[in-house]
Design a protein around this motif. Structure first.
Motif, short mmCIF file in Angstrom:
data_model
loop_
_atom_site.label_atom_id
_atom_site.label_comp_id
_atom_site.label_asym_id
_atom_site.label_seq_id
_atom_site.Cartn_x
_atom_site.Cartn_y
_atom_site.Cartn_z
N GLY A 1 8.46 14.36 3.76
CA GLY A 1 9.48 15.11 3.04
C GLY A 1 10.57 15.66 3.94
O GLY A 1 11.67 15.95 3.48
N LYS A 2 10.29 15.77 5.25
CA LYS A 2 11.28 16.26 6.21
C LYS A 2 11.54 15.25 7.32
O LYS A 2 12.62 15.23 7.90
N ASN A 3 10.55 14.42 7.64
CA ASN A 3 10.65 13.46 8.72
C ASN A 3 10.25 12.09 8.21
O ASN A 3 9.33 11.96 7.39
N LEU A 4 10.95 11.05 8.72
CA LEU A 4 10.67 9.67 8.33
C LEU A 4 10.45 8.86 9.60
O LEU A 4 11.32 8.82 10.47
N ILE B 1 0.84 -1.21 0.00
CA ILE B 1 0.00 0.00 0.00
C ILE B 1 0.87 1.25 0.00
O ILE B 1 1.85 1.35 0.74
N ARG B 2 0.46 2.20 -0.80
CA ARG B 2 1.07 3.53 -0.80
C ARG B 2 -0.07 4.54 -0.83
O ARG B 2 -0.86 4.57 -1.77
N LEU B 3 -0.16 5.33 0.23
CA LEU B 3 -1.19 6.36 0.33
C LEU B 3 -0.51 7.72 0.43
O LEU B 3 0.45 7.88 1.19
N ARG B 4 -1.04 8.67 -0.30
CA ARG B 4 -0.45 10.01 -0.30
C ARG B 4 -1.53 11.06 -0.16
O ARG B 4 -2.56 10.99 -0.82
N GLU B 5 -1.30 11.99 0.76
CA GLU B 5 -2.16 13.19 0.85
C GLU B 5 -1.25 14.40 0.84
O GLU B 5 -0.07 14.29 0.53
N SER B 6 -1.77 15.57 1.15
CA SER B 6 -0.99 16.80 0.96
C SER B 6 0.27 16.86 1.80
O SER B 6 1.26 17.47 1.40
N THR B 7 0.28 16.21 2.97
CA THR B 7 1.41 16.29 3.88
C THR B 7 2.19 14.99 3.97
O THR B 7 3.41 14.97 3.84
N TRP B 8 1.49 13.89 4.20
CA TRP B 8 2.14 12.62 4.50
C TRP B 8 2.00 11.61 3.37
O TRP B 8 0.99 11.57 2.67
N THR B 9 3.02 10.76 3.24
CA THR B 9 2.95 9.56 2.41
C THR B 9 3.14 8.36 3.33
O THR B 9 4.07 8.34 4.13
#
Length: 199
Positions: free
Chosen positions: A63-66, A29-37
């Protein structure tokens, strides 16, 4: 009214229950919204309440935190969530927590272990009841015990560390041994003026 952020997802299997408004996804599964993937293996999405639950090698990135975890949940509207069995890192620290709360601009680990040792067999670590992190700003741990190997060597009710690229306050821990004191841990702090870094 402002429209909610658009959500896109892919998965090996898809199921939708119109009576409950719940979407169930399985596999890669890969889900993406405006902030998080979010990447995971199993997920339920409550389309009406705009919330998700995930399990199986959960990975969240903005994009900044994993962040990594065993299970996770996220509220798109509130911008908050949680992970269990959480792992994250903000240089030079790696942090492990039984539970992680994701808040806006802040992360809170419960029953945490953190270290700046980059070896697989960690030589030293701190264990803490709670660690709060504001990325690129600070890390604050409460009830922190420092271990060297399996031996506890220091306790402090509050431990604050800067995560700024150019910290204004530096703390150094120096372990040692002498005949008079036996094993010891000395701490030193230094304030570094911004002018020392140049413009």
């Amino acid at each position: 009214p402002t429209e909610p952020p658009h959500v896109e997802f892919t998965a090996d299997e898809f199921d939708y229950d119109p009576s409950s408004g719940v979407i169930r996804l399985q596999g890669h599964i890969r889900l993406r919204e405006s902030t998080w993937t979010v990447h995971t293996q199993e997920m339920e999405i409550d389309a009406e309440r705009r919330r998700l639950r995930a399990s199986g090698e959960v990975q969240m990135a903005d994009g900044k935190n994993l962040l990594f975890g065993d299970t996770g949940e996220y509220d798109f509207a509130a911008g908050t969530g949680a992970l269990t069995g959480a792992i994250a890192g903000w240089a030079p620290w790696r942090i492990y927590g039984k539970r992680l709360r994701i808040e806006r601009e802040r992360y809170v680990f419960e029953d945490a272990l953190f270290t700046s040792c980059n070896l697989d067999d960690i030589h030293y670590r701190f264990e803490s009841s709670r660690v709060r992190v504001r990325p690129k700003q600070w890390l604050v741990a409460t009830n922190a015990v420092m271990y060297v190997g399996k031996v506890p060597v220091m306790y402090t009710p509050i431990l604050w560390k800067s995560l700024r690229p150019k910290p204004l306050l530096r703390t150094r821990f120096t372990p040692g041994y002498d005949k008079r004191n036996g094993p010891f841990m000395r701490t030193t702090g230094a304030h570094v003026k911004e002018s020392l870094f140049g413009s």
